[in-house]
Design a protein around this motif. Structure first.
Motif, PDB file in Angstrom:
ATOM      1  N   PHE A 243      40.465  50.526  23.049  1.00 57.76           N
ATOM      2  CA  PHE A 243      40.739  51.577  24.155  1.00 57.76           C
ATOM      3  C   PHE A 243      42.156  51.894  24.280  1.00 57.76           C
ATOM      4  N   PHE A 244      42.760  52.203  24.510  1.00 56.96           N
ATOM      5  CA  PHE A 244      43.634  52.470  24.500  1.00 56.96           C
ATOM      6  C   PHE A 244      44.562  53.800  25.784  1.00 56.96           C
ATOM      7  N   THR A 245      45.669  53.152  26.594  1.00 57.71           N
ATOM      8  CA  THR A 245      46.077  54.334  28.029  1.00 57.71           C
ATOM      9  C   THR A 245      47.649  55.067  27.381  1.00 57.71           C
ATOM     10  N   GLU A 246      47.323  55.594  28.200  1.00 54.72           N
ATOM     11  CA  GLU A 246      48.871  56.669  27.811  1.00 54.72           C
ATOM     12  C   GLU A 246      49.821  56.015  27.695  1.00 54.72           C
ATOM     13  N   ASP A 247      49.732  54.664  28.382  1.00 52.28           N
ATOM     14  CA  ASP A 247      51.211  53.501  28.374  1.00 52.28           C
ATOM     15  C   ASP A 247      51.873  53.731  26.939  1.00 52.28           C
ATOM     16  N   ASP A 248      49.768  53.002  26.114  1.00 52.82           N
ATOM     17  CA  ASP A 248      50.067  52.523  24.292  1.00 52.82           C
ATOM     18  C   ASP A 248      50.495  53.777  24.099  1.00 52.82           C
ATOM     19  N   LEU A 249      50.925  54.830  23.799  1.00 49.14           N
ATOM     20  CA  LEU A 249      51.147  55.954  23.066  1.00 49.14           C
ATOM     21  C   LEU A 249      52.606  56.430  22.262  1.00 49.14           C
ATOM     22  N   GLY A 250      53.325  54.998  22.388  1.00 53.50           N
ATOM     23  CA  GLY A 250      54.248  55.325  22.126  1.00 53.50           C
ATOM     24  C   GLY A 250      54.656  54.413  21.259  1.00 53.50           C
ATOM     25  N   ALA A 251      53.725  54.213  20.508  1.00 56.57           N
ATOM     26  CA  ALA A 251      53.367  53.588  19.032  1.00 56.57           C
ATOM     27  C   ALA A 251      53.841  54.638  17.962  1.00 56.57           C
ATOM     28  N   LYS A 252      54.549  54.430  16.913  1.00 55.56           N
ATOM     29  CA  LYS A 252      54.902  55.419  15.694  1.00 55.56           C
ATOM     30  C   LYS A 252      54.028  55.928  15.477  1.00 55.56           C
ATOM     31  N   SER A 253      52.418  54.634  14.672  1.00 55.67           N
ATOM     32  CA  SER A 253      50.840  55.199  14.062  1.00 55.67           C
ATOM     33  C   SER A 253      50.063  54.382  14.457  1.00 55.67           C
ATOM     34  N   MET A 254      49.051  54.946  14.187  1.00 58.80           N
ATOM     35  CA  MET A 254      47.518  54.373  14.820  1.00 58.80           C
ATOM     36  C   MET A 254      47.699  52.853  14.217  1.00 58.80           C
TER      37      MET A 254
END
Length: 508
Positions: A243-254
């Protein structure tokens, strides 16, 4: 002589008309009573079929759709019976709102669980009070025809049902079951599971499939996904669920994102072939460039057959899906919400034995407007099963609702869903202070939550000397077992914001 004859003829005519009217009225009452009893009997038959079907692990999609039709017909028929019975109590207090009797539409995606006994109306006094007219009798007849036809079409359904294995469960009281299961999302759950288990095309042809799920705040998106991921079929199909949240979306890749997310399941067995499921939970939109980057990375790093689920309140995420259409979650319909609320409010008590309480409960359900408040208010009612308390609670909710509608032109639940503060509903006037309920948020349950003030405490009049405090809105008893909290602020009478366009925003 002519005068005497005229008087005699007038008296005879009056008696004849009275006799015709009495016979017609008696015939109408008997017809209404007979039809209501027929409706009760056919609903009991449907309830038996639904309970038996829900006790088995059905995988056939056509049978699941037929089961959903049975549920929907059962809830609408049950709603009609309760509505008629509550109208029989109008002498003690009218049921608020327009509660029309309607023919079942047999729409999809509706609730489940075992039914308690259905109320029957055999008293002619009650039937006179309800005043079932010709139009209502016609609607009742149409509903009966629809339900009896639906029941007649389940012969093959009952035969095929024997071929599916039973689901082991304890014979708890209905309200205990409803309090600990996801209510009203069986069709949506099976839709998601079918998407996840569906085999894709040959390896290397395309990236992971994406299913967007759109729904308003607190409609149950996270709860639904949690139940899907706990299903054994899903866990056997995927080697990992993250599970991911929108706070995690700064990652450059999956690949980087996978190291940040919360792992809900991991089982590196040969049968899953490295397939993974990624669940991304958003509150709003996702930047197009961010999505393009993440999806491109997912296509390269995730094994063939992997899937992605994206949940959000925004309709814009529907464009991210690779399916024909996004899955949209809506609040429960009126009849299903009433069944859910009534069962929780009465607990192990039988509403048929307490018609006055049933009438009060229906008025309260109308005021709650089909919201999350069902759990909060119903638990309060179940702990105080008496007409005096329920009447006070009803008046409190009337004042609470009308205050916000007059001041802000909107139901308080609508204001809360938009993130706006509302005044707390309070049954006592022990304090001159008003309590402003602000931001609502959720967190995993902890031991420290047990000693916190609850919203039920605030409603029943408990006070605190703190100007600003946090209260427990609701402790969920189903996965993911969140505790819902609200930030509150106590305002003195002189600081009241009554008359302003909106309540003063609390600074927390």
């Amino acid at each position: 002589m002519e005068t005497i004859v005229s008087a005699i003829m007038s008296d005879l005519l009056s008696r004849a008309l009275s006799m015709v009217i009495r016979r017609y009225k008696r015939s109408t009452e008997e017809e209404a009573e007979h039809k209501l009893q027929r409706l009760g009997r056919v609903l009991l038959r449907i309830a038996a079929m639904v309970e038996e079907a829900e006790g088995r692990h059905i995988t056939n999609q056509a049978m699941l759709r037929q089961l959903e039709m049975l549920r929907q017909g059962m809830y609408e028929g049950h709603y009609m019976l309760d509505t008629v019975k509550c109208r029989g109590q109008e002498g003690d207090g009218e049921v608020s709102g327009d509660l029309p009797v309607t023919l079942p539409r047999f729409s999809s995606a509706r609730p489940r669980l075992r039914l308690p006994s259905f109320p029957f109306i055999s008293s002619k006094k009650n039937l006179q009070n309800t005043m079932l007219n010709t139009e209502s009798l016609n609607k009742l007849e149409k509903m009966l025809d629809g339900l009896e036809t639906l029941m007649g079409d389940t012969v093959e359904f009952a035969v095929f049902l024997e071929g599916y294995p039973r689901i082991p469960r304890q014979p708890y009281s209905t309200h205990l079951i409803l309090d600990k299961v996801m209510f009203g999302r069986q069709t949506e759950k099976e839709t998601i599971i079918n998407f996840l288990l569906r085999r894709g095309v040959a390896a290397g042809d395309e990236g992971p499939k994406v299913l967007p799920i759109v729904g308003a705040a607190w409609v149950g998106k996270t709860t639904l996904i949690e139940h899907v991921c706990l299903d054994e079929r899903v866990r056997e199909h995927f080697s990992s669920i993250v599970f991911f949240t929108e706070d995690d979306l700064g990652a450059k890749s999956m690949a980087c994102l996978r190291d940040i997310g919360v792992i809900k399941h991991q089982d590196l067995t040969a049968t899953s072939y490295g397939r993974s499921l990624a669940v991304i939970e958003l509150a709003g939109d996702m930047d197009e460039e961010t999505w393009r980057r993440l999806y491109s990375s997912a296509a390269r790093s995730m094994a063939h057959g992997s899937k992605i689920i994206v949940t959000s309140r925004s309709e814009k995420i529907a464009a991210l899906g690779t399916t024909q259409q996004a899955l949209r979650l809506r609040y429960l319909p009126r009849d299903a919400y009433w069944y859910f609320f009534r069962t929780l409010a009465f607990g192990s008590a039988n509403p048929e034995d307490q018609p006055k309480l049933a009438s009060l409960a229906m008025e309260i359900a109308v005021l709650l407007n089909g919201t999350l408040g069902a759990n909060i208010i119903a638990s309060l009612m179940r702990a105080n099963l008496n007409a005096r308390f329920w009447s006070r609670l009803l008046q409190c909710l009337r004042d609470y609702t009308s205050r916000h509608v007059l001041m802000f032109g909107e139901h308080p639940e609508g204001l809360m869903q938009k993130g706006k503060p509302v005044y707390a509903c309070r049954m006592t006037q022990q304090s001159q202070n008003s309590i402003l309920v602000g931001t609502t948020y959720q967190k995993c349950s902890t031991q420290s939550d047990a000693s916190m003030l609850t919203v039920q405490d605030i409603i029943t009049g408990c006070v605190t000397d703190q100007a600003k405090f946090t209260a427990v809105l609701w402790r969920s008893r189903i996965p993911p077992y969140y505790t819902y909290l609200v930030n509150c602020e106590s305002q003195k009478a002189g600081c009241s914001t009554v008359g302003k366009k909106r309540p003063r925003q609390a600074r927390f």
